[in-house]
Every structure is written in structure tokens, then in C-alpha cells.
Design an enzyme around this catalytic site. Structure first.
Site, mmCIF file in Angstrom:
data_model
loop_
_atom_site.group_PDB
_atom_site.id
_atom_site.type_symbol
_atom_site.label_atom_id
_atom_site.label_comp_id
_atom_site.label_asym_id
_atom_site.label_seq_id
_atom_site.Cartn_x
_atom_site.Cartn_y
_atom_site.Cartn_z
ATOM 1 N N PRO A 11 0.811 -1.215 0.000
ATOM 2 C CA PRO A 11 0.000 0.000 0.000
ATOM 3 C C PRO A 11 0.840 1.258 0.000
ATOM 4 C CG PRO A 11 -0.975 -1.604 1.455
ATOM 5 C CD PRO A 11 0.335 -2.190 0.986
ATOM 6 N N CYS A 12 0.507 2.186 -0.893
ATOM 7 C CA CYS A 12 1.379 3.333 -1.143
ATOM 8 C C CYS A 12 1.073 4.527 -0.251
ATOM 9 C CB CYS A 12 1.261 3.754 -2.608
ATOM 10 S SG CYS A 12 -0.413 4.247 -3.097
ATOM 11 N N THR A 13 0.065 4.441 0.605
ATOM 12 C CA THR A 13 -0.339 5.589 1.420
ATOM 13 C C THR A 13 0.820 6.213 2.199
ATOM 14 O OG1 THR A 13 -2.527 4.600 1.657
ATOM 15 C CG2 THR A 13 -1.961 6.385 3.164
ATOM 16 N N PHE A 55 3.787 6.643 1.416
ATOM 17 C CA PHE A 55 4.775 7.310 0.584
ATOM 18 C C PHE A 55 4.151 8.270 -0.422
ATOM 19 C CE2 PHE A 55 5.828 2.798 1.345
ATOM 20 C CZ PHE A 55 6.706 3.002 2.393
#
Length: 386
Positions: A96-98, A100
Site C-alpha cells: 500500500p502506497c499511502t 509514501f
């Protein structure tokens, strides 16, 4: 078709990388081409049940495993796939990219790279270490490479390097590979044999917000208008598509390709906002003659991109409209018949977090070519049809 090569998918989401895996040997940009079945997703994992419902609807042969990856043993994943360590040809996934993403930088913990979900990168390394795939592909937002997250990114590369995979990384622009979207993502790729992976060369060229140089030897970027060209025109618009309320009139007056800045003193709008006082995506309209900006996963009510054409409300007022599901699929270069579970916001969240198909295909195809599998598959076909 021959024996399909097994792939393990982590943090699978809507299945953008999974789709790229299963269509890796399909012709680039040929709509509806499923490929020859070189690779098969044996197991897909995610903590989000709606996302797994989407996976089940589109990947009928893949086992699915729901749960927090921090509490899932590698052995469970391999067992679900019917595999042992060293048997997966590929391990793919985008944690999950949240933590970054630039969209989270108003939170102090994310500016300082203290988001607890960032530890999911370590989980990815753990599963590579314990499953020993022939190669891996990790995808994430470009923000992972920023100075703010330098320690985490270097720890990721160091951990993968210590396993002998010689990880290579690069930020790729989706539009450069035929996707009608100016979406930048970082890919980290490694091979168990330690050979260096070479990233695929772009096939398309056009100007973006960071690069105004155009390579005339390449295909022009695919525009939003080209992507939507043969889609049905639905009239009237549904209520959840209409951008109305506090900024409804202002949004409708913004020309294609412009955003809230149209309504500042520097442009020809109503001078309602201070210069650069909002995010770029605020009241943003698509430009039909360019690729779309990045499709947002969790947009607020005034966050675009919205379609460049206005629609009429029941009272005859012009309003901007939100993108439809079939349009979002096109912007992600997904097939038109791809099924996504949930509400419209669920659909946008899943697609906004996914890897665009043609971008993923370019990376997977390059890796399989360099591992020699595409040559071997072609050799088998030549013998069969000789």
C-alpha cells in the site's frame, strides 16, 4: 498452450499487476488480447475483501488469501498456491502506497516517514526471502524514492540485495508505454541469479509536466479523447456523476486542461482563489488532447480529473461531471469487460491504486524475455506449428 508458470501476488488490490502477469505475452496495446497463457497467478493476497472479490471475478483459477500480511506466514501463501519454496517463477506486488504518497503529506507522521504501514516493505522482503522466487517485481508510488523516505527505501534495497537478487529500480511514466495517463510509478525488480535487470525502453513520447522533450521516433502519447473515442455517450448523467454544490458553477466554467487556477487573478475566471492555494487536482478538467493526469484513488468531491465536457442538470444548469467506470478502465488500459466489485467510490479506489495494465505488461514482458521464457515459448510454438 503448454505449462503455465506460477506467480505469487501480494497486496493484489484490483489486480493490475496480476492482469499484466497473465497477459505479459499479449501484443502491446491490442485490445482484448489475453496472451498465450505463459504465466498464471497461483495465489493472490490482500487484506481488503472487496478487492479480493474483484480478483475472484476476473481471475477464476487463482486462489485468494485474505488477511494482514504481517500475520500471514509465507508457508500459508505457498500452500494456497500449491507450491514450495523456489517454485514460484515470479513474486509480484505493490505494498500500500499511502505512507509514501504526496497526498498524505499534510500528516506529520507521513512527512517524517513514521507511518506504521511502511513496515509492509519489510514484509515483502520477508516473503521473498522465505519463498525464493526466480524473480520479483515490486511497484509503488514515486514518493517512495523521495528524500523523506530515503532510509526506508535504502533498507528495502539492502534487504533484497542481501538475498542475492541484485535489485534494480526506476521510475516509469505510464504514458510512455501506451497508457493514456501521466502516472509515475517506481518499479523494483530483481533476479535470483543476481543478473542485472534492464528496464524496457519507452514506446511512446510526449510532453509532461516535467519533460517537454518529444522523441519523434516514438509513437505519440495516447490522449484521453483517443482512449474514450468509441465509448457510448450516456445521456443524462447520473446524479453521482454531476459535480454540483459549493463549487459547481466554478467547475463548469473551467476550460479543458485547466484547474482552479482559472479562477485566480492570473486567468480569465472569477478570481475566487489565491494563486497556488490548492492542490493541482482541485477542480481539474481533463484535456482531451493529452493523456489524463493521475487517476486519484480517494478523491474528495472537488478533486479531478473531471471530464472536459459539461452535462445538464435536471433544472438545465451546466455542470462538470465525474469520470465513468468505463472511462476509468480506459485510462488504466484495462479491458472493457474487467469486473470491479463495490460502489462507484470502491471502483475508483481500486483502480486508482492499481498498476496500469500496459505499464505492468512492459515490465513483466521485459523480465520474462531476459529470463529466457519468451524465447522458449516461441520455440515451442515454432515446433508445434512447423
Amino acid at each position: 498452450m503448454g505449462e503455465q508458470l506460477p506467480v505469487v501476488s501480494l497486496f493484489s488490490g484490483a489486480g493490475g499487476l496480476d492482469l499484466a502477469v497473465e497477459r505479459a505475452d499479449a501484443e502491446p496495446l491490442v485490445s482484448g488480447d489475453p496472451g498465450g497463457g505463459l504465466l498464471r497467478v497461483s495465489v493472490a493476497t490482500d487484506y481488503n475483501e472487496p478487492a479480493l472479490q474483484t480478483l475472484k471475478a476476473n481471475f477464476h483459477d487463482a486462489a485468494t488469501l485474505t488477511g494482514d500480511i504481517r500475520q500471514v506466514f509465507t508457508e500459508q501463501i505457498l500452500d494456497a498456491a500449491g507450491l514450495c519454496a523456489e517454485e514460484p517463477v515470479l513474486l509480484v506486488g505493490g505494498p500500500p502506497c499511502t505512507p509514501f504518497s504526496k497526498s498524505g503529506f499534510w500528516l506529520e507522521q507521513k512527512r517524517e516517514s513514521r507511518d506504521p504501514n511502511a513496515s509492509l516493505l519489510d514484509e515483502y522482503v520477508r516473503i521473498v526471502r522465505e519463498s525464493r522466487p526466480e524473480a520479483f517485481i515490486l511497484e509503488n508510488v514515486q514518493g517512495l524514492t523521495y528524500k523523506t523516505h530515503k532510509a526506508q527505501f535504502e533498507r528495502l534495497l539492502r534487504g533484497l540485495g542481501e538475498l542475492g537478487y541484485n535489485p534494480q529500480w526506476k521510475v516509469l511514466l505510464a504514458a510512455d508505454y501506451g497508457v493514456p495517463q501521466l502516472r509515475r510509478r517506481v518499479f523494483v525488480v530483481g533476479r535470483r541469479d543476481g543478473e542485472k535487470f534492464e528496464f524496457p525502453e519507452p514506446t511512446h513520447s510526449g510532453w509532461s509536466e516535467r519533460d517537454r522533450r518529444i522523441d519523434a521516433t516514438k509513437i505519440p502519447h495516447v490522449t484521453a479523447a483517443q482512449a474514450f473515442a468509441d465509448l457510448p455517450r450516456l445521456v443524462p448523467a447520473s446524479l453521482d456523476e454531476i459535480v454540483d454544490g459549493q463549487y459547481g458553477e466554478l467547475a463548469a466554467e473551467i476550460p479543458p486542461g485547466q484547474n482552479y487556477l482559472w479562477h485566480t487573478e492570473r486567468y480569465d475566471g472569477r478570481n475566487q482563489f489565491e494563486w497556488r492555494s490548492r492542490y493541482w487536482t482541485f477542480l481539474l478538467r481533463l484535456d482531451p488532447n493529452r493523456p489524463s493526469t493521475t487517476l486519484q484513488a480517494q478523491p474528495g468531491p472537488w478533486v479531478g480529473p473531471f471530464h472536459w465536457e459539461n452535462v445538464l442538470t435536471s433544472s438545465g444548469e451546466e455542470r462538470a461531471r465525474r469520470l465513468r467506470v468505463n472511462e476509468m478502465l480506459r485510462l488504466m488500459s484495462f479491458p472493457d469487460d474487467f469486473k470491479i466489485s463495490g460502489t462507484r467510490s470502491d471502483v475508483q479506489r481500486q483502480l486508482g491504486n492499481a498498476v496500469p495494465l500496459e505499464l505492468g505488461k512492459a515490465v513483466v514482458r521485459a523480465l520474462m524475455d531476459q529470463l529466457g521464457y519468451l524465447d522458449r515459448r516461441q520455440a515451442v510454438r515454432d515446433v508445434v506449428f512447423a
